[in-house]
Design a protein around this motif. Structure first.
Motif, PDB file in Angstrom:
ATOM      1  N   VAL A   1      -6.761   1.451   5.354  1.00 33.75           N
ATOM      2  CA  VAL A   1      -7.312   2.413   3.592  1.00 33.75           C
ATOM      3  C   VAL A   1      -7.809   2.103   3.069  1.00 33.75           C
ATOM      4  O   VAL A   1      -7.280   0.708   2.196  1.00 33.75           O
ATOM      5  CB  VAL A   1      -5.711   3.134   3.662  1.00 33.75           C
ATOM      6  CG1 VAL A   1      -4.768   1.518   3.268  1.00 33.75           C
ATOM      7  CG2 VAL A   1      -5.155   3.924   3.514  1.00 33.75           C
ATOM      8  N   THR A   2      -8.660   2.668   2.068  1.00 39.18           N
ATOM      9  CA  THR A   2      -8.593   1.902   0.533  1.00 39.18           C
ATOM     10  C   THR A   2      -7.889   3.267  -0.251  1.00 39.18           C
ATOM     11  O   THR A   2      -7.912   4.376   0.389  1.00 39.18           O
ATOM     12  CB  THR A   2      -9.702   2.616  -0.053  1.00 39.18           C
ATOM     13  OG1 THR A   2     -10.761   1.537   0.882  1.00 39.18           O
ATOM     14  CG2 THR A   2      -9.935   2.206  -1.117  1.00 39.18           C
ATOM     15  N   ILE A   3      -6.539   2.880  -1.318  1.00 36.13           N
ATOM     16  CA  ILE A   3      -5.899   3.212  -1.480  1.00 36.13           C
ATOM     17  C   ILE A   3      -6.167   3.520  -3.921  1.00 36.13           C
ATOM     18  O   ILE A   3      -6.298   2.194  -4.059  1.00 36.13           O
ATOM     19  CB  ILE A   3      -4.352   3.220  -1.734  1.00 36.13           C
ATOM     20  CG1 ILE A   3      -4.359   3.936  -0.808  1.00 36.13           C
ATOM     21  CG2 ILE A   3      -3.676   3.441  -2.587  1.00 36.13           C
ATOM     22  CD1 ILE A   3      -2.333   3.302  -0.030  1.00 36.13           C
TER      23      ILE A   3
ATOM     24  N   TYR B   1      -9.227   6.679   4.233  1.00 32.55           N
ATOM     25  CA  TYR B   1      -9.463   6.045   5.565  1.00 32.55           C
ATOM     26  C   TYR B   1     -11.178   5.852   6.341  1.00 32.55           C
ATOM     27  O   TYR B   1     -11.853   7.074   5.843  1.00 32.55           O
ATOM     28  CB  TYR B   1      -8.261   6.415   6.786  1.00 32.55           C
ATOM     29  CG  TYR B   1      -7.509   6.840   6.752  1.00 32.55           C
ATOM     30  CD1 TYR B   1      -6.286   4.565   6.940  1.00 32.55           C
ATOM     31  CD2 TYR B   1      -6.722   7.741   6.330  1.00 32.55           C
ATOM     32  CE1 TYR B   1      -4.575   4.985   6.417  1.00 32.55           C
ATOM     33  CE2 TYR B   1      -5.125   7.230   5.487  1.00 32.55           C
ATOM     34  CZ  TYR B   1      -4.232   5.917   5.868  1.00 32.55           C
ATOM     35  OH  TYR B   1      -2.722   5.951   5.510  1.00 32.55           O
TER      36      TYR B   1
ATOM     37  N   GLN C   1      -6.646   8.280  -1.633  1.00 36.73           N
ATOM     38  CA  GLN C   1      -6.349   7.551  -0.435  1.00 36.73           C
ATOM     39  C   GLN C   1      -7.368   7.751   0.545  1.00 36.73           C
ATOM     40  O   GLN C   1      -7.409   9.020   0.968  1.00 36.73           O
ATOM     41  CB  GLN C   1      -4.855   7.199   0.371  1.00 36.73           C
ATOM     42  CG  GLN C   1      -4.624   8.313   0.891  1.00 36.73           C
ATOM     43  CD  GLN C   1      -3.081   8.116   2.049  1.00 36.73           C
ATOM     44  OE1 GLN C   1      -2.548   7.344   1.662  1.00 36.73           O
ATOM     45  NE2 GLN C   1      -2.910   8.432   2.777  1.00 36.73           N
TER      46      GLN C   1
ATOM     47  N   TYR D   1      -3.945   9.438  -7.907  1.00 40.10           N
ATOM     48  CA  TYR D   1      -4.112   8.965  -6.852  1.00 40.10           C
ATOM     49  C   TYR D   1      -5.142   9.173  -5.458  1.00 40.10           C
ATOM     50  O   TYR D   1      -5.136  10.781  -5.645  1.00 40.10           O
ATOM     51  CB  TYR D   1      -2.077   9.242  -6.382  1.00 40.10           C
ATOM     52  CG  TYR D   1      -2.252   8.399  -5.030  1.00 40.10           C
ATOM     53  CD1 TYR D   1      -2.040   7.222  -4.604  1.00 40.10           C
ATOM     54  CD2 TYR D   1      -2.404   9.137  -3.607  1.00 40.10           C
ATOM     55  CE1 TYR D   1      -1.932   7.016  -3.642  1.00 40.10           C
ATOM     56  CE2 TYR D   1      -2.266   8.975  -2.302  1.00 40.10           C
ATOM     57  CZ  TYR D   1      -2.057   7.409  -2.242  1.00 40.10           C
ATOM     58  OH  TYR D   1      -1.494   6.680  -1.223  1.00 40.10           O
TER      59      TYR D   1
ATOM     60  N   ALA E   1       0.894  -1.118   0.030  1.00 34.14           N
ATOM     61  CA  ALA E   1       0.237  -0.483  -0.171  1.00 34.14           C
ATOM     62  C   ALA E   1       1.213   1.334  -0.339  1.00 34.14           C
ATOM     63  O   ALA E   1       0.505   2.487  -0.175  1.00 34.14           O
ATOM     64  CB  ALA E   1      -1.366   0.165   1.331  1.00 34.14           C
ATOM     65  N   TYR E   2       2.289   1.108   0.241  1.00 33.43           N
ATOM     66  CA  TYR E   2       2.986   1.702   0.716  1.00 33.43           C
ATOM     67  C   TYR E   2       4.195   2.059  -0.426  1.00 33.43           C
ATOM     68  O   TYR E   2       5.277   2.747  -0.153  1.00 33.43           O
ATOM     69  CB  TYR E   2       3.224   3.186   2.175  1.00 33.43           C
ATOM     70  CG  TYR E   2       2.144   3.004   2.625  1.00 33.43           C
ATOM     71  CD1 TYR E   2       1.481   4.092   3.303  1.00 33.43           C
ATOM     72  CD2 TYR E   2       1.648   1.760   3.647  1.00 33.43           C
ATOM     73  CE1 TYR E   2       0.396   4.301   3.272  1.00 33.43           C
ATOM     74  CE2 TYR E   2       0.232   2.087   4.595  1.00 33.43           C
ATOM     75  CZ  TYR E   2      -0.658   3.399   4.768  1.00 33.43           C
ATOM     76  OH  TYR E   2      -1.300   3.742   5.223  1.00 33.43           O
TER      77      TYR E   2
END
Length: 446
Positions: free
Chosen positions: A282-284, A184, A182, A180, A164-165
């Motif tokens: 988290v959703t990315i 939470y 992200q 992009y 994710a990161y």
């Protein structure tokens, strides 16, 4: 031997599986991971202890010839075991007797996939951190954390499976017109456990246990050592939140009132609660997944999602399967291959992200609701009568390879139809044969 050189960043589950698949096809694979070798040092703190493996994941493992090896360490969960506030149980099967999702150890699966990647011929480099990405060249500067030396990886294709990161995605984010986001949710999660009792499982092993409580919930998955890994999903702030649980007394009070039957089999509850970290959800989303056709993102690096559909690992494994199919189709035209890969997978990644968020509401709120349960009975009967025409959303997502985006579209149509049906019927037993025929015919009318 394939002439292609592949550099994979990240030896997590998707990175290790993709490295295995690539090496099996004769590609020259280098796999870099900043953490230590899980075969020697285990996993870092904070990672979930077990995962739910379903049809899409099995399909990818089968492609690598690993189905039987993984099956040996997996425990079948044939449905949801619901626990109400007084400890009464109700079982909701996932589908037919043959259909189950499987609880697998994250560490055990990680160790197996890393081992298989090495056996297949991939070169593995642990404690190697990616320091710099050169996007236009598809190269990466790798730093050896043990001897402090640097290596320049110069593959034909640089693959970011680094979570994710992701370092590769971070480099992409610095390029023009890169999308992009992200987000939470207000909840976090904390892992707890139910130990084995007298050498056996303390509760039913072949089920995913859920304690739904409206705005929050507790779940439990079985482990091979007869224990269960429990996960408490709770808001960070507000009434009934992590912010309110500041002492062992606070924790015990919550469990005594809301999860009494779980508390009875959790002797280490308060110690684990204050020892284990509280983690974010988290959703990315991002696009594109490639720049200049020389690199590509897969798995959580491209589409991290919340865990409520049990599809994070399965979606990543599906990435690997489709990646290999497209690679075979395009031979060594990597630029064309990654372009098609991202165009194909992006709608499905967005769809499964939406499905995962929706399923949180279902799991914590609706699974104990009478109307919801009657509706599920109706849908199950529709599927039994018309197995090719009416496939419940959960079945499409969990027990088929139907594209996530298509499953979401069909699921929304079915939801609209069932909304109309529930205005006229309270119980599944009220429906006649003709009613079921009229309901399924509505699929053709929409």
């Amino acid at each position: 031997m394939n002439e292609g050189k592949m550099t994979v960043l990240g030896a997590g589950l998707s990175g290790a599986l993709l490295s295995t698949l690539l090496a099996q096809k004769g590609y020259q694979v280098q796999l870099f991971e900043k953490r230590s070798d899980p075969r020697t040092f285990g996993l870092e703190e904070g990672r979930s202890i077990n995962l739910a493996l379903s049809y899409r994941g099995w399909s990818a493992l089968e492609q690598a010839g690993l189905r039987e090896k993984v099956r040996d360490q997996a425990i079948a969960m044939r449905g949801r075991m619901m626990h109400n506030a007084t400890g009464e149980l109700s079982f909701q099967p996932y589908g037919t007797k043959e259909q189950a999702i499987y609880s697998v150890s994250r560490l055990g699966l990680s160790q197996l996939l890393v081992e298989e990647a090495e056996k297949a011929g991939a070169e593995l480099f642990f404690q190697h951190r990616c320091e710099e990405i050169y996007l236009n060249r598809g190269e990466a500067l790798i730093h050896n954390l043990k001897n402090k030396t640097d290596t320049l990886a110069q593959p034909n294709l640089l693959i970011g499976a680094d979570g994710a990161y992701s370092t590769l995605r971070t480099a992409m984010q610095k390029t023009p017109r890169y999308n992009y986001s992200q987000s939470y949710i207000e909840h976090g999660y904390k892992e707890l456990s139910i130990p084995a009792k007298d050498g056996d499982f303390a509760i039913e092993p072949n089920a995913l246990h859920i304690w739904p409580r409206g705005g929050y919930m507790l779940i439990a998955l079985p482990n091979a050592d007869k224990s269960f890994t429990c996960t408490l999903f709770l808001a960070y702030e507000g009434k009934e939140s992590f912010a309110e649980l500041n002492s062992p007394t606070d924790v015990n009070r919550l469990f005594e009132s809301q999860f009494p039957d779980a508390l009875a089999v959790m002797p280490q509850l308060t110690e684990e609660f204050f020892q284990n970290p509280t983690s974010d959800l988290v959703t990315i989303k991002c696009f594109p997944w490639s720049r200049y056709g020389k690199n590509v993102l897969i798995g959580d690096a491209a589409h991290a999602i919340v865990p409520f559909y049990g599809q994070g690992m399965n979606a990543g494994f599906e990435d690997c399967r489709i990646f290999m199919e497209l690679l075979a189709e395009h031979n060594h035209d990597y630029a064309k291959m990654v372009e098609q890969f991202q165009e194909l997978r992006k709608p499905d990644a967005d769809a499964v992200a939406e499905l995962a968020l929706q399923n949180f509401i279902e799991m914590r709120d609706l699974v104990a609701d009478r109307e919801f349960l009657e509706r599920k009975k109706m849908e199950a009967e529709l599927h039994r009568r018309f197995p090719e025409r009416w496939i419940p959303l959960y079945t499409m997502v969990t027990f088929t390879n139907i594209r996530y985006s298509e499953a979401l579209r069909i699921g929304q149509l079915q939801d609209c139809i069932m909304g109309k049906v529930m205005k006229h019927y309270n119980y599944a037993s009220e429906l006649t044969d003709q009613d079921y025929e009229r309901i399924v015919a509505l699929l053709d009318d929409e």
